[in-house]
Design a protein around this motif. Structure first.
Motif, PDB file in Angstrom:
ATOM      1  N   LEU A 138       0.441  55.962   4.210  1.00 54.39           N
ATOM      2  CA  LEU A 138       0.252  56.205   2.785  1.00 54.39           C
ATOM      3  C   LEU A 138       1.378  55.572   1.980  1.00 54.39           C
ATOM      4  O   LEU A 138       1.140  54.941   0.941  1.00 54.39           O
ATOM      5  CB  LEU A 138       0.179  57.710   2.518  1.00 54.39           C
ATOM      6  CG  LEU A 138       0.111  58.140   1.048  1.00 54.39           C
ATOM      7  CD1 LEU A 138      -1.177  57.636   0.406  1.00 54.39           C
ATOM      8  CD2 LEU A 138       0.222  59.652   0.923  1.00 54.39           C
ATOM      9  N   ILE A 139       2.614  55.732   2.456  1.00 54.79           N
ATOM     10  CA  ILE A 139       3.757  55.151   1.753  1.00 54.79           C
ATOM     11  C   ILE A 139       3.681  53.630   1.792  1.00 54.79           C
ATOM     12  O   ILE A 139       3.923  52.955   0.787  1.00 54.79           O
ATOM     13  CB  ILE A 139       5.075  55.656   2.371  1.00 54.79           C
ATOM     14  CG1 ILE A 139       5.182  57.173   2.197  1.00 54.79           C
ATOM     15  CG2 ILE A 139       6.272  54.962   1.731  1.00 54.79           C
ATOM     16  CD1 ILE A 139       6.415  57.785   2.836  1.00 54.79           C
ATOM     17  N   THR A 140       3.337  53.076   2.947  1.00 52.12           N
ATOM     18  CA  THR A 140       3.199  51.616   3.053  1.00 52.12           C
ATOM     19  C   THR A 140       2.082  51.111   2.145  1.00 52.12           C
ATOM     20  O   THR A 140       2.227  50.079   1.478  1.00 52.12           O
ATOM     21  CB  THR A 140       2.906  51.223   4.509  1.00 52.12           C
ATOM     22  OG1 THR A 140       3.997  51.653   5.339  1.00 52.12           O
ATOM     23  CG2 THR A 140       2.740  49.717   4.641  1.00 52.12           C
ATOM     24  N   CYS A 141       0.983  51.836   2.114  1.00 50.30           N
ATOM     25  CA  CYS A 141      -0.140  51.454   1.256  1.00 50.30           C
ATOM     26  C   CYS A 141       0.268  51.494  -0.221  1.00 50.30           C
ATOM     27  O   CYS A 141      -0.104  50.619  -1.002  1.00 50.30           O
ATOM     28  CB  CYS A 141      -1.311  52.391   1.513  1.00 50.30           C
ATOM     29  SG  CYS A 141      -2.830  51.914   0.685  1.00 50.30           S
ATOM     30  N   LEU A 142       1.048  52.498  -0.575  1.00 48.70           N
ATOM     31  CA  LEU A 142       1.534  52.605  -1.952  1.00 48.70           C
ATOM     32  C   LEU A 142       2.431  51.420  -2.299  1.00 48.70           C
ATOM     33  O   LEU A 142       2.355  50.874  -3.407  1.00 48.70           O
ATOM     34  CB  LEU A 142       2.290  53.920  -2.127  1.00 48.70           C
ATOM     35  CG  LEU A 142       2.756  54.285  -3.535  1.00 48.70           C
ATOM     36  CD1 LEU A 142       1.581  54.338  -4.499  1.00 48.70           C
ATOM     37  CD2 LEU A 142       3.486  55.624  -3.522  1.00 48.70           C
ATOM     38  N   ARG A 143       3.270  51.005  -1.359  1.00 49.79           N
ATOM     39  CA  ARG A 143       4.127  49.828  -1.582  1.00 49.79           C
ATOM     40  C   ARG A 143       3.275  48.578  -1.830  1.00 49.79           C
ATOM     41  O   ARG A 143       3.594  47.774  -2.708  1.00 49.79           O
ATOM     42  CB  ARG A 143       5.024  49.603  -0.373  1.00 49.79           C
ATOM     43  CG  ARG A 143       6.109  50.641  -0.167  1.00 49.79           C
ATOM     44  CD  ARG A 143       6.825  50.402   1.148  1.00 49.79           C
ATOM     45  NE  ARG A 143       7.397  49.058   1.200  1.00 49.79           N
ATOM     46  CZ  ARG A 143       7.684  48.425   2.330  1.00 49.79           C
ATOM     47  NH1 ARG A 143       7.427  48.986   3.503  1.00 49.79           N
ATOM     48  NH2 ARG A 143       8.213  47.219   2.289  1.00 49.79           N
ATOM     49  N   LEU A 144       2.207  48.428  -1.061  1.00 44.81           N
ATOM     50  CA  LEU A 144       1.359  47.246  -1.205  1.00 44.81           C
ATOM     51  C   LEU A 144       0.607  47.228  -2.534  1.00 44.81           C
ATOM     52  O   LEU A 144       0.190  46.161  -2.995  1.00 44.81           O
ATOM     53  CB  LEU A 144       0.366  47.178  -0.048  1.00 44.81           C
ATOM     54  CG  LEU A 144       0.966  46.960   1.348  1.00 44.81           C
ATOM     55  CD1 LEU A 144      -0.112  47.060   2.417  1.00 44.81           C
ATOM     56  CD2 LEU A 144       1.665  45.606   1.423  1.00 44.81           C
TER      57      LEU A 144
END
Length: 272
Positions: A194-200
């Motif tokens: 979720l955090i990685t997706c938010l960064r993207l």
């Protein structure tokens, strides 16, 4: 020796990282000097001193009409909209994405719908949002949510589907209910994603925010850029673009630090 097996030292890596930025600054300085030598009043490529003067004027001198420091008031207005949109998108994506990944009936019901919605160009919906929701903050935040949430939902649903089936079976064998499996098995493993997706999604979120502010707003970074463009104020536009980039880079860095701090094992998986 093969190039594929060579790795730079820390000093060399830092130098290589900084080199493209330094070359860009040098190229700009040379181009600006050349244009100003031909025409001292040229506004297209102002020199670095002009940038410094504009930054000082926008950030450290109060506007005589409003009494505000424009750079900081614009930044505050934009960040409130951006963080509101990303926060709502994150909550929606986490709930719906996890449910789609876990429950076959909901996957059959919602997965095609979310896939279709994610293909709709969000900027094409902006006039509709302004008509339905007005020109205030709601339509701007809604544009970010519409542009970001569907992609995040699909990403998290795929991550939930990728979890080994053996984990679910073991949890069921131990008597875990669907709710317990969701909280204790699925949720901890998709939160790093979720955090990685938010960064993207930071880049698209900024794009939607700037577009909404440019069309209808009385404050914000995008509003200021499109306001001063009519005067060809490149000495203001360039620093604002750089400032938006720095904010995005800082947010990306902080989110990555959060992921590593809260979920240190996710870094080991990434390296593996």
């Amino acid at each position: 020796m093969r190039w594929i097996n060579t790795r730079p030292s820390r000093g060399a890596q830092l130098a290589l990282t900084l080199l493209p930025f330094l070359l860009l600054i040098v190229a700009y300085a040379v181009g600006s000097a050349a244009r100003l030598a031909e025409n001292a009043n040229d506004k297209l490529l102002p020199n670095l001193a002009g940038f410094a003067d504009a930054i000082n004027r926008m950030a450290f001198i109060a506007d005589p009409r409003t009494g505000e420091y424009l750079l900081w008031s614009d930044t505050w207005a934009s960040l409130i909209r951006l963080l509101s949109g990303l926060g709502i998108s994150t909550a929606i994506a986490l709930c719906i994405g996890m449910l789609i990944g876990m429950l076959p009936y909901l996957r059959a019901l919602l997965s095609p719908f979310v896939a279709v919605i994610s293909m709709v160009p969000p900027l094409a919906l902006l006039p509709i949002l302004f008509i339905v929701m007005g020109l205030g903050e709601t339509s701007k935040i809604a544009l970010i949510v519409i542009g970001v949430a569907p992609t995040m939902i699909r990403d998290l649903a795929l991550k939930a589907l990728e979890l080994p089936r053996e984990q679910i079976v073991k949890a069921e064998t131990l008597g875990g209910s669907s709710w317990q499996i969701a909280l204790r098995v699925v949720l901890p493993q998709i939160l790093p994603r979720l955090i990685t997706c938010l960064r993207l999604q930071l880049g698209p979120a900024w794009l939607f925010l700037i577009a909404a502010e440019a069309i209808s707003s009385d404050s914000g970074l995008g509003y200021r850029i499109f306001l001063v463009r009519r005067y060809l104020s490149m000495d203001v536009i360039f620093p604002y673009v750089v400032w938006i980039t720095l904010l995005a880079v800082l947010m990306n860095y902080l989110l990555d630090c959060l992921r590593i701090t809260v979920f240190p094992w996710s870094e080991l998986e990434k390296q593996a």
